[in-house]
Design a protein around this motif. Structure first.
Motif, PDB file in Angstrom:
ATOM      1  N   ASP A  29      -9.772   1.641   0.906  1.00  0.00           N
ATOM      2  CA  ASP A  29     -10.068   1.541   2.335  1.00  0.00           C
ATOM      3  C   ASP A  29     -11.535   1.919   2.478  1.00  0.00           C
ATOM      4  O   ASP A  29     -11.916   3.073   2.263  1.00  0.00           O
ATOM      5  CB  ASP A  29      -9.171   2.495   3.126  1.00  0.00           C
TER       6      ASP A  29
ATOM      7  N   GLY B 201       0.822  -1.197   0.000  1.00  0.00           N
ATOM      8  CA  GLY B 201       0.000   0.000   0.000  1.00  0.00           C
ATOM      9  C   GLY B 201       0.860   1.253   0.000  1.00  0.00           C
ATOM     10  O   GLY B 201       1.946   1.273   0.580  1.00  0.00           O
TER      11      GLY B 201
ATOM     12  N   HIS C  84      -3.555   4.367  -1.873  1.00  0.00           N
ATOM     13  CA  HIS C  84      -4.495   4.291  -0.748  1.00  0.00           C
ATOM     14  C   HIS C  84      -4.984   5.698  -0.405  1.00  0.00           C
ATOM     15  O   HIS C  84      -4.375   6.401   0.396  1.00  0.00           O
ATOM     16  CB  HIS C  84      -3.769   3.675   0.454  1.00  0.00           C
TER      17      HIS C  84
END
Length: 289
Positions: free
Chosen positions: A182, A104, A154
């Motif tokens: 997320d 990430g 992310h």
């Protein structure tokens, strides 16, 4: 699908932030993750440990390693590019040594920064800064791919890649870049999370599964709360205990998705972090076994 935990509920601090020093020693922490019912854990070699030492401990506990996370602490305009690229290259080499091919990639957060003071609202959006960030992320992607590891973007509340438009702009400009959604941070920023995942599903190697209470986020916006105040008001929750339709959102993943579903509970709704992890594992297994 494989299920893992990023054990940050042990790191939740009294001010609504995260403090890694609050967690137990790494071997004890990994043992609790396994005992709670998770087969995988986010990869993170502790400071002072060798890759071999870390792998020995992880293997002895019967855990698998899920992709880790690296932070870009630059907006592309501050002259820190060389330092950033050196850091991500080192992290990529370490990840490759762990046998991982994805990681990430998020932007840095800072207390009292504009978006920390007004979270999830895209404050102080700036086309020039976004262009600079995008260029830097393109270079980060090139450097990490050279080491055999693909970064996955992310988007994160309180950073310069927070909104849907910002996330899409970077992903569209850097096609080699993966996408790490997320569920909680995207929802907090007002994103149609299922639709965004569906649009970039072929580029998703793993997902941060995070539940939250959007009612708290909405109240925070109305009251002018900052990031930490919103967190302390009860924003985050274990999967299934918040207000997100997680199974519906994750249904946007391809039927043959074989990546990791990684639970994150930034601040546990259940006070005891081990119990929080256990309840999280139980929900995940009930829905994704």
């Amino acid at each position: 699908m494989r299920i893992a935990l990023n054990p940050i509920q042990w790191m939740a601090s009294d001010d609504g932030w995260l403090d890694p020093s609050l967690a137990p020693g790494r071997e004890e922490l990994l043992g609790q993750v396994r005992k709670a019912g998770f087969d995988g854990v986010m990869a993170e070699v502790p400071a002072g440990w060798s890759v071999e030492q870390y792998l020995d401990v992880v293997d002895s506990l019967g855990l698998a390693l899920a992709p880790g996370y690296v932070v870009c602490r630059s907006d592309g305009l501050d002259g820190a590019e060389a330092e950033v690229l050196e850091n991500v290259a080192a992290v990529a080499r370490q990840h490759a040594a762990l046998g991982l091919t994805d990681i990430g990639l998020g932007m840095g957060m800072r207390k009292d920064a504009p978006r920390e003071r007004h979270p999830g609202q895209g404050r102080e959006a700036d086309a020039a800064r976004l262009a600079a960030v995008t260029t830097l992320i393109g270079r980060i992607t090139d450097v990490m791919l050279t080491e055999g590891v693909r970064p996955a973007l992310h988007p994160h509340v309180a950073t310069w890649i927070e909104t849907e438009d910002e996330g899409r702009a970077v992903l569209d400009a850097v096609p080699e870049l993966g996408f790490l959604p997320d569920t909680g941070h995207l929802a907090w920023a007002g994103v149609d999370v299922r639709a965004l995942i569906a649009d970039y599903a072929s580029r998703v190697p793993f997902v941060h599964v995070k539940d939250c209470r959007l009612s708290v986020a909405e109240k925070g916006r109305a009251e002018g709360w900052n990031y930490r105040q919103t967190v302390l008001a009860g924003l985050w929750a274990e999967p299934g205990r918040g207000e997100l339709p997680l199974t519906e959102i994750l249904g946007a993943l391809p039927a043959d998705f074989d990546g990791w579903l990684m639970v994150e509970v930034d601040r546990p709704d259940i006070t005891d972090p081990y119990e929080s992890a256990t309840v999280s594992a139980e929900w995940m297994r009930a829905n994704y076994s």
